[in-house]
Write a protein that holds these residues in place. Structure first.
Motif, PDB file in Angstrom:
ATOM      1  N   UNK A   1       4.234   1.173   7.960  1.00  0.00           N
ATOM      2  CA  UNK A   1       4.276   1.012   6.522  1.00  0.00           C
ATOM      3  C   UNK A   1       5.721   1.164   6.068  1.00  0.00           C
ATOM      4  N   UNK A   2       6.140   0.271   5.204  1.00  0.00           N
ATOM      5  CA  UNK A   2       7.495   0.315   4.677  1.00  0.00           C
ATOM      6  C   UNK A   2       7.434   0.611   3.180  1.00  0.00           C
ATOM      7  N   UNK A   3       8.170   1.625   2.745  1.00  0.00           N
ATOM      8  CA  UNK A   3       8.189   1.983   1.330  1.00  0.00           C
ATOM      9  C   UNK A   3       9.300   1.237   0.616  1.00  0.00           C
ATOM     10  N   UNK A   4       8.999   0.767  -0.578  1.00  0.00           N
ATOM     11  CA  UNK A   4      10.011   0.118  -1.389  1.00  0.00           C
ATOM     12  C   UNK A   4      10.900   1.141  -2.065  1.00  0.00           C
ATOM     13  N   UNK A   5      12.089   0.719  -2.431  1.00  0.00           N
ATOM     14  CA  UNK A   5      13.028   1.630  -3.085  1.00  0.00           C
ATOM     15  C   UNK A   5      12.570   2.002  -4.491  1.00  0.00           C
ATOM     16  N   UNK A   6      11.653   1.247  -5.062  1.00  0.00           N
ATOM     17  CA  UNK A   6      11.166   1.520  -6.415  1.00  0.00           C
ATOM     18  C   UNK A   6      10.000   2.510  -6.432  1.00  0.00           C
ATOM     19  N   UNK A   7       9.617   3.027  -5.279  1.00  0.00           N
ATOM     20  CA  UNK A   7       8.462   3.925  -5.205  1.00  0.00           C
ATOM     21  C   UNK A   7       8.781   5.318  -5.717  1.00  0.00           C
ATOM     22  N   UNK A   8      10.054   5.662  -5.848  1.00  0.00           N
ATOM     23  CA  UNK A   8      10.446   7.009  -6.229  1.00  0.00           C
ATOM     24  C   UNK A   8      11.310   6.989  -7.477  1.00  0.00           C
ATOM     25  N   UNK A   9      11.310   8.098  -8.202  1.00  0.00           N
ATOM     26  CA  UNK A   9      12.172   8.234  -9.374  1.00  0.00           C
ATOM     27  C   UNK A   9      13.039   9.476  -9.206  1.00  0.00           C
ATOM     28  N   UNK A  10      14.202   9.439  -9.797  1.00  0.00           N
ATOM     29  CA  UNK A  10      15.088  10.597  -9.767  1.00  0.00           C
ATOM     30  C   UNK A  10      14.575  11.608 -10.780  1.00  0.00           C
ATOM     31  N   UNK A  11      14.395  12.856 -10.339  1.00  0.00           N
ATOM     32  CA  UNK A  11      13.876  13.913 -11.194  1.00  0.00           C
ATOM     33  C   UNK A  11      14.747  15.152 -11.063  1.00  0.00           C
ATOM     34  N   UNK A  12      14.701  15.972 -12.103  1.00  0.00           N
ATOM     35  CA  UNK A  12      15.339  17.283 -12.006  1.00  0.00           C
ATOM     36  C   UNK A  12      14.408  18.196 -11.215  1.00  0.00           C
ATOM     37  N   UNK A  13      14.893  19.361 -10.818  1.00  0.00           N
ATOM     38  CA  UNK A  13      14.042  20.300 -10.101  1.00  0.00           C
ATOM     39  C   UNK A  13      12.858  20.727 -10.958  1.00  0.00           C
ATOM     40  N   UNK A  14      13.084  20.897 -12.247  1.00  0.00           N
ATOM     41  CA  UNK A  14      12.007  21.319 -13.144  1.00  0.00           C
ATOM     42  C   UNK A  14      10.935  20.233 -13.242  1.00  0.00           C
ATOM     43  N   UNK A  15      11.346  18.983 -13.378  1.00  0.00           N
ATOM     44  CA  UNK A  15      10.381  17.884 -13.450  1.00  0.00           C
ATOM     45  C   UNK A  15       9.592  17.757 -12.152  1.00  0.00           C
ATOM     46  N   UNK A  16      10.272  17.898 -11.029  1.00  0.00           N
ATOM     47  CA  UNK A  16       9.605  17.782  -9.738  1.00  0.00           C
ATOM     48  C   UNK A  16       8.610  18.922  -9.516  1.00  0.00           C
ATOM     49  N   UNK A  17       8.892  20.084 -10.051  1.00  0.00           N
ATOM     50  CA  UNK A  17       8.007  21.234  -9.878  1.00  0.00           C
ATOM     51  C   UNK A  17       6.833  21.232 -10.850  1.00  0.00           C
ATOM     52  N   UNK A  18       6.895  20.416 -11.894  1.00  0.00           N
ATOM     53  CA  UNK A  18       5.852  20.403 -12.924  1.00  0.00           C
ATOM     54  C   UNK A  18       4.799  19.344 -12.602  1.00  0.00           C
TER      55      UNK A  18
END
Length: 45
Positions: A1-18
């Protein structure tokens, strides 16, 4: 399986933890699907 570069978003640590704000809006069936996926992931299923 190959993931596209658009599959992820840049988040702050707080956003990622919420995670609650995302999962709070899911139906019970969707929560069950997420749970099943997370339980199968370590086994490579």
């Amino acid at each position: 399986m190959k993931l596209g570069k658009n599959a992820f978003t840049i988040q702050s640590f707080e956003e990622a933890a919420d995670h609650q704000k995302h999962y709070k809006n899911l139906s019970e069936e969707e929560k069950g699907d997420v749970f099943l996926h997370l339980m199968q992931a370590p086994m490579g299923l």
